[in-house]
Design an enzyme around this catalytic site. Structure first.
Site, PDB file in Angstrom:
ATOM      1  NE  ARG A  97      -5.632   8.184 -13.873  1.00  0.00           N
ATOM      2  CZ  ARG A  97      -6.668   7.941 -12.859  1.00  0.00           C
ATOM      3  NH1 ARG A  97      -6.060   8.309 -11.734  1.00  0.00           N
ATOM      4  NH2 ARG A  97      -7.853   7.996 -13.120  1.00  0.00           N
ATOM      5  NE  ARG A 134      -6.046   2.655  -8.301  1.00  0.00           N
ATOM      6  CZ  ARG A 134      -7.220   3.466  -8.274  1.00  0.00           C
ATOM      7  NH1 ARG A 134      -8.276   3.646  -7.545  1.00  0.00           N
ATOM      8  NH2 ARG A 134      -7.217   4.272  -9.383  1.00  0.00           N
ATOM      9  NE  ARG A 155     -12.329  11.088 -15.143  1.00  0.00           N
ATOM     10  CZ  ARG A 155     -12.091   9.985 -15.037  1.00  0.00           C
ATOM     11  NH1 ARG A 155     -12.993   9.149 -14.672  1.00  0.00           N
ATOM     12  NH2 ARG A 155     -10.869   9.213 -14.820  1.00  0.00           N
ATOM     13  NE  ARG A 162      -9.927  13.751 -11.837  1.00  0.00           N
ATOM     14  CZ  ARG A 162     -10.539  12.583 -11.762  1.00  0.00           C
ATOM     15  NH1 ARG A 162     -11.734  12.347 -11.612  1.00  0.00           N
ATOM     16  NH2 ARG A 162      -9.753  11.550 -11.877  1.00  0.00           N
ATOM     17  CE  LYS A 190     -12.423   1.646 -10.566  1.00  0.00           C
ATOM     18  NZ  LYS A 190     -11.985   3.078 -11.442  1.00  0.00           N
TER      19      LYS A 190
HETATM   20  P1  AMP Z   1      -9.181   7.343  -9.018  1.00  0.00           P
HETATM   21  O1  AMP Z   1     -10.207   8.659  -8.821  1.00  0.00           O
HETATM   22  O2  AMP Z   1      -9.800   5.854  -8.137  1.00  0.00           O
HETATM   23  O3  AMP Z   1      -8.684   7.035 -10.366  1.00  0.00           O
HETATM   24  O4  AMP Z   1      -7.968   7.396  -7.988  1.00  0.00           O
HETATM   25  C1  AMP Z   1      -7.143   8.742  -8.380  1.00  0.00           C
HETATM   26  C2  AMP Z   1      -5.716   8.487  -7.773  1.00  0.00           C
HETATM   27  O5  AMP Z   1      -5.705   8.172  -6.541  1.00  0.00           O
HETATM   28  C3  AMP Z   1      -4.737   6.959  -8.178  1.00  0.00           C
HETATM   29  O6  AMP Z   1      -4.291   7.412  -9.299  1.00  0.00           O
HETATM   30  C4  AMP Z   1      -3.945   6.831  -7.099  1.00  0.00           C
HETATM   31  O7  AMP Z   1      -2.924   7.510  -7.154  1.00  0.00           O
HETATM   32  C5  AMP Z   1      -4.689   7.052  -5.947  1.00  0.00           C
HETATM   33  N1  AMP Z   1      -5.556   6.004  -5.316  1.00  0.00           N
HETATM   34  C6  AMP Z   1      -6.890   5.944  -5.264  1.00  0.00           C
HETATM   35  N2  AMP Z   1      -7.123   4.842  -4.685  1.00  0.00           N
HETATM   36  C7  AMP Z   1      -5.914   4.023  -4.373  1.00  0.00           C
HETATM   37  C8  AMP Z   1      -5.605   2.843  -3.900  1.00  0.00           C
HETATM   38  N3  AMP Z   1      -6.657   2.017  -3.622  1.00  0.00           N
HETATM   39  N4  AMP Z   1      -4.497   2.491  -3.962  1.00  0.00           N
HETATM   40  C9  AMP Z   1      -3.357   3.355  -4.149  1.00  0.00           C
HETATM   41  N5  AMP Z   1      -3.458   4.650  -4.727  1.00  0.00           N
HETATM   42  C10 AMP Z   1      -4.968   5.011  -5.049  1.00  0.00           C
END
Ligand code: AMP
Length: 189
Positions: free
Chosen positions: A146, A94, A133, A135, A19
């Site tokens: 996750r 989320r 990835r 990271r 996404k």
């Molecule tokens: P992402 O790159 O979107 O997978 O986000 C990386 C990490 O940031 C997630 O595993 C969460 O720890 C935190 N995170 C990002 N967006 C949110 C959200 N909307 N609510 C809570 N934690 C978030």
């Protein structure tokens, strides 16, 4: 391209569904900002800001940052001028509480969501992509956590958006280009 402007779009999907990549492509097509809460939080960690210090451990563990803190982050970002003609949200909402917060923010602006793009792919594909990835936070245990958090907290949002007629289901297990085409079809259709 010919897609209508002024679109408020959410991208929903498990980690590794692609996404983020699709959000960037679509944002360029629609001339609206792609807002990734994950990127914003990673940036905060990198900058060593107070927010970064608060969220660092939670992110490293693959858990979710608290809803109230996320509400602040998103409220502030969506108050910026560049979102006036629409935006893509990648990684927010989320949780059920975050979905309510987003509805409230949009209601106050007298706009509504236009589409919720739900990009999904089979679990082994998601894990393989996330590992690829490489990271810092993408070690296998964190990837699995996750995914578990996604299934428990985020996937339940799908039904609510489906009932509201907003859900556009996109098969994510294809090439970047093919997924991008399905998305354009879905939002134009
Ligand atoms: P992402 O790159 O979107 O997978 O986000 C990386 C990490 O940031 C997630 O595993 C969460 O720890 C935190 N995170 C990002 N967006 C949110 C959200 N909307 N609510 C809570 N934690 C978030």
């Amino acid at each position: 391209m010919a897609a209508a402007e002024n679109q408020c779009i959410v991208l929903l999907g498990p980690p590794g569904s692609g996404k983020g990549t699709q959000a960037a492509l679509l944002a360029a097509d629609l001339s609206v900002p792609a807002i990734s809460t994950g990127d914003m939080l990673r940036q905060a960690v990198e900058n060593g800001s107070e927010l970064g210090g608060t969220v660092k451990g939670v992110m490293a563990a693959g858990e979710l940052v608290g809803d109230e803190l996320m509400a602040e982050v998103v409220r502030e970002r969506l108050a910026m001028d560049d979102t006036q003609h629409g935006f893509l949200l990648d990684g927010y909402p989320r949780t059920a509480s975050q979905a309510l917060t987003l509805d409230e923010i949009l209601e106050r602006r007298s706009v509504g969501l236009d589409h919720v793009l739900f990009i999904d792919a089979p679990e082994p594909v998601l894990v393989a992509r996330a590992l690829d990835r490489r990271r810092a936070d993408d070690v296998r245990e964190v990837i699995e956590e996750r995914l578990r958090v996604y299934r428990a907290k985020t996937q339940p949002l799908v039904n609510g958006y489906r009932q509201r007629g907003l859900l556009r289901e996109i098969e994510g297990n294809h090439s970047v280009q093919r997924v991008a085409s399905s998305i354009l079809e879905a939002i134009q259709g």
